[in-house]
Design a protein around this motif. Structure first.
Motif, PDB file in Angstrom:
ATOM      1  N   ALA A  66      -1.621 -17.509 -13.579  1.00 23.65           N
ATOM      2  CA  ALA A  66      -1.100 -18.819 -13.969  1.00 23.65           C
ATOM      3  C   ALA A  66      -1.793 -19.314 -15.235  1.00 23.65           C
ATOM      4  O   ALA A  66      -2.875 -18.849 -15.599  1.00 23.65           O
ATOM      5  N   ASP A  67      -1.176 -20.281 -15.898  1.00 20.58           N
ATOM      6  CA  ASP A  67      -1.734 -20.847 -17.128  1.00 20.58           C
ATOM      7  C   ASP A  67      -2.743 -21.950 -16.853  1.00 20.58           C
ATOM      8  O   ASP A  67      -3.727 -22.107 -17.585  1.00 20.58           O
ATOM      9  N   ILE A  68      -2.487 -22.737 -15.827  1.00 20.02           N
ATOM     10  CA  ILE A  68      -3.325 -23.879 -15.479  1.00 20.02           C
ATOM     11  C   ILE A  68      -3.550 -23.829 -13.974  1.00 20.02           C
ATOM     12  O   ILE A  68      -2.601 -23.622 -13.210  1.00 20.02           O
ATOM     13  N   VAL A  69      -4.788 -24.009 -13.534  1.00 21.58           N
ATOM     14  CA  VAL A  69      -5.112 -23.934 -12.112  1.00 21.58           C
ATOM     15  C   VAL A  69      -5.702 -25.260 -11.659  1.00 21.58           C
ATOM     16  O   VAL A  69      -6.756 -25.679 -12.155  1.00 21.58           O
ATOM     17  N   VAL A  70      -5.015 -25.916 -10.734  1.00 20.89           N
ATOM     18  CA  VAL A  70      -5.517 -27.146 -10.118  1.00 20.89           C
ATOM     19  C   VAL A  70      -5.838 -26.811  -8.671  1.00 20.89           C
ATOM     20  O   VAL A  70      -4.969 -26.362  -7.922  1.00 20.89           O
ATOM     21  N   ALA A  71      -7.093 -26.992  -8.268  1.00 23.12           N
ATOM     22  CA  ALA A  71      -7.526 -26.564  -6.937  1.00 23.12           C
ATOM     23  C   ALA A  71      -8.210 -27.696  -6.191  1.00 23.12           C
ATOM     24  O   ALA A  71      -8.888 -28.537  -6.790  1.00 23.12           O
ATOM     25  N   ALA A  72      -8.027 -27.688  -4.878  1.00 20.12           N
ATOM     26  CA  ALA A  72      -8.763 -28.616  -4.024  1.00 20.12           C
ATOM     27  C   ALA A  72     -10.230 -28.210  -3.993  1.00 20.12           C
ATOM     28  O   ALA A  72     -10.568 -27.019  -4.031  1.00 20.12           O
ATOM     29  N   GLU A  73     -11.110 -29.181  -3.919  1.00 17.64           N
ATOM     30  CA  GLU A  73     -12.552 -28.924  -3.996  1.00 17.64           C
ATOM     31  C   GLU A  73     -13.075 -28.071  -2.847  1.00 17.64           C
ATOM     32  O   GLU A  73     -14.146 -27.469  -2.953  1.00 17.64           O
ATOM     33  N   THR A  74     -12.302 -27.993  -1.758  1.00 14.25           N
ATOM     34  CA  THR A  74     -12.741 -27.236  -0.577  1.00 14.25           C
ATOM     35  C   THR A  74     -12.313 -25.774  -0.606  1.00 14.25           C
ATOM     36  O   THR A  74     -12.653 -25.011   0.306  1.00 14.25           O
TER      37      THR A  74
END
Length: 265
Positions: A123-131
């Motif tokens: 992917a180009d951009i990765v948004v992840a939950a802190e857990t």
């Protein structure tokens, strides 16, 4: 508009396509059907004029646990030729995500292991939950992350890949953020709003420019700065200046008006 798949949920709303891995009972592990459907979905969405952004998400507790163990057990009995063909299908799936002309945001709400990390890194951009935890677990099974390696090494860097390929250690979201794999780490409650904000930012930009910028990075990352590269970049900027959206973008800025592509967003 919704398209029907066996292992995915694919939905397009307001120029944003969401591709959701939908095998929660096996932690979204992929088999031959999911591999074929991801390839088909990203190929189709990449060609659609009404899609400007693609979000890759997962249902259930995990984002993706990698390969389905039942599928892997079946592969153990394959001939060398069958194994190569199967591995190529996986490689083509990752390439379909990485080379998709539309920007891809990975919405990582749960753990991403092995091949699941390959999807994230494509992917180009990765948004992840802190857990969230990440792991390149192949060495524990006597395997190696070969097909995902081109994408993982680009995302993690060579030195971190040296470590995590061979140790098969899990690492947390904070480490992934520090290494550059994760673009933004947020609480679970902020995940959707953050993805939406980034998607809206992308939608406001010239579709042609976004496509060309994505290709630009892929083409010149790691290349030597020589006369050939300098000439290539000059040709690219000259071409996009003369494009319809390039001319409209500059004119709209000078005339203090909205560019035409944003009016249709």
């Amino acid at each position: 508009m919704t398209m029907q798949y066996e292992t995915l949920l694919v939905d397009v709303q307001a120029q944003v396509a969401t591709v959701t891995l939908n095998r929660p009972d096996v932690r979204n592990a992929f088999n031959e059907t999911m591999i074929a459907e991801i390839t088909a979905a990203f190929t189709a969405l990449g060609a659609r004029d009404d899609v400007r952004v693609i979000v890759l998400a997962g249902n259930g507790k995990a984002f993706c646990a990698g390969a389905d163990l039942n599928w892997m057990r079946k592969m153990a009995g394959y001939s060398d030729e069958e194994n190569r063909a199967d591995a190529l299908r996986l490689a083509h799936m990752l390439s379909a995500v990485y080379r998709c002309p539309k920007p891809v945001i990975a919405r990582v709400h749960g753990d991403a292991y092995a091949g699941g990390m390959g999807l994230v890194c494509a992917a180009d951009i990765v948004v992840a939950a802190e857990t969230v935890n990440f792991c390149l677990s192949e060495a524990r099974l006597g395997l190696m992350p070969a097909t995902i390696a081109p994408y993982v090494i680009r995302a993690l860097g060579e030195q971190a890949s040296r470590r995590y390929f061979v140790t098969a250690e899990a690492f947390d979201c904070a480490t992934a953020l520090r290494l550059g794999l994760v673009s933004e780490a947020v609480s679970a409650g902020e995940l959707d709003a953050t993805v939406e904000r980034i998607a809206n930012t992308l939608r406001a930009n010239s579709p042609n420019a976004v496509r060309e910028c994505k290709q630009l990075v892929q083409d010149i990352a790691g290349e030597s700065i020589n006369d050939v590269l300098i000439e290539d970049t000059a040709v690219r900027i000259a071409r996009i200046r003369a494009s319809e959206e390039g001319r409209d973008g500059v004119s709209s800025f000078l005339e203090k008006r909205t560019p035409r592509w944003r009016e249709s967003a």
